[in-house]
Design a protein around this motif. Structure first.
Motif, PDB file in Angstrom:
ATOM      1  N   UNK A   1       0.837  -1.198   0.000  1.00 47.47           N
ATOM      2  CA  UNK A   1       0.000   0.000   0.000  1.00 47.47           C
ATOM      3  C   UNK A   1       0.872   1.248   0.000  1.00 47.47           C
ATOM      4  N   UNK A   2       0.379   2.281  -0.642  1.00 46.89           N
ATOM      5  CA  UNK A   2       1.041   3.584  -0.677  1.00 46.89           C
ATOM      6  C   UNK A   2      -0.022   4.623  -0.329  1.00 46.89           C
ATOM      7  N   UNK A   3      -0.163   4.953   0.976  1.00 47.87           N
ATOM      8  CA  UNK A   3      -1.259   5.821   1.409  1.00 47.87           C
ATOM      9  C   UNK A   3      -1.224   7.231   0.823  1.00 47.87           C
ATOM     10  N   UNK A   4      -0.103   7.647   0.259  1.00 47.17           N
ATOM     11  CA  UNK A   4      -0.011   8.986  -0.328  1.00 47.17           C
ATOM     12  C   UNK A   4      -0.038   8.957  -1.855  1.00 47.17           C
ATOM     13  N   UNK A   5      -0.440   7.837  -2.422  1.00 47.79           N
ATOM     14  CA  UNK A   5      -0.467   7.709  -3.888  1.00 47.79           C
ATOM     15  C   UNK A   5      -1.456   8.699  -4.489  1.00 47.79           C
ATOM     16  N   UNK A   6      -1.052   9.276  -5.623  1.00 45.34           N
ATOM     17  CA  UNK A   6      -1.896  10.240  -6.334  1.00 45.34           C
ATOM     18  C   UNK A   6      -1.990   9.836  -7.798  1.00 45.34           C
ATOM     19  N   UNK A   7      -3.055  10.278  -8.442  1.00 45.98           N
ATOM     20  CA  UNK A   7      -3.252   9.969  -9.859  1.00 45.98           C
ATOM     21  C   UNK A   7      -2.086  10.477 -10.707  1.00 45.98           C
ATOM     22  N   UNK A   8      -1.527  11.620 -10.351  1.00 48.81           N
ATOM     23  CA  UNK A   8      -0.438  12.189 -11.152  1.00 48.81           C
ATOM     24  C   UNK A   8       0.829  11.350 -11.081  1.00 48.81           C
ATOM     25  N   UNK A   9       0.922  10.465 -10.087  1.00 47.37           N
ATOM     26  CA  UNK A   9       2.081   9.580  -9.939  1.00 47.37           C
ATOM     27  C   UNK A   9       1.966   8.330 -10.803  1.00 47.37           C
ATOM     28  N   UNK A  10       0.800   8.125 -11.417  1.00 46.99           N
ATOM     29  CA  UNK A  10       0.557   6.924 -12.211  1.00 46.99           C
ATOM     30  C   UNK A  10       0.679   7.252 -13.694  1.00 46.99           C
ATOM     31  N   UNK A  11       1.470   6.435 -14.374  1.00 47.54           N
ATOM     32  CA  UNK A  11       1.691   6.635 -15.805  1.00 47.54           C
ATOM     33  C   UNK A  11       1.296   5.365 -16.548  1.00 47.54           C
ATOM     34  N   UNK A  12       0.614   5.530 -17.654  1.00 51.66           N
ATOM     35  CA  UNK A  12       0.290   4.387 -18.502  1.00 51.66           C
ATOM     36  C   UNK A  12       1.529   4.071 -19.330  1.00 51.66           C
ATOM     37  N   UNK A  13       2.013   2.846 -19.183  1.00 48.00           N
ATOM     38  CA  UNK A  13       3.234   2.416 -19.852  1.00 48.00           C
ATOM     39  C   UNK A  13       2.917   1.762 -21.196  1.00 48.00           C
ATOM     40  N   UNK A  14       1.831   0.999 -21.219  1.00 46.34           N
ATOM     41  CA  UNK A  14       1.507   0.258 -22.442  1.00 46.34           C
ATOM     42  C   UNK A  14       0.006   0.013 -22.523  1.00 46.34           C
ATOM     43  N   UNK A  15      -0.508   0.027 -23.742  1.00 41.60           N
ATOM     44  CA  UNK A  15      -1.913  -0.281 -24.012  1.00 41.60           C
ATOM     45  C   UNK A  15      -1.956  -1.325 -25.126  1.00 41.60           C
TER      46      UNK A  15
END
Length: 83
Positions: A3-17
């Motif tokens: 778990x990462x209680x301070x996770x934010x949407x801006x920290x997530x990157x789509x690497x592959x689709x």
């Protein structure tokens, strides 16, 4: 998954689709011709990856955008422990 209680949407990157989405998403996201049904995401601060299964045959850009957003939301919920 840790778990990462301070996770934010801006920290997530789509690497592959899915490769079939080539031309409908940023070019950096269509890496592997073998990927036909997954959105692969990365939580950059921790290096944690997550895969979300999707329909790679979708060809509507609005649906693709919605699927990409839902994948990010799912991943951030997992990181926060809200899933």
């Amino acid at each position: 998954m840790r778990l990462h209680p301070n996770a934010k949407m801006v920290d997530i990157r789509i690497v592959e689709v899915p490769y079939q989405w080539k031309g409908m998403v940023p070019a950096r996201e269509t890496n592997s011709e073998a990927n036909s049904c997954f959105i692969i995401l990365l939580h950059e601060p921790s290096g944690t990856q997550h895969m979300v299964k999707v329909d790679g045959q979708v060809s509507d850009t609005e649906v693709i955008a919605r699927l990409r957003a839902k994948a990010k939301i799912e991943f951030v919920k997992l990181l926060l422990g809200d899933a």
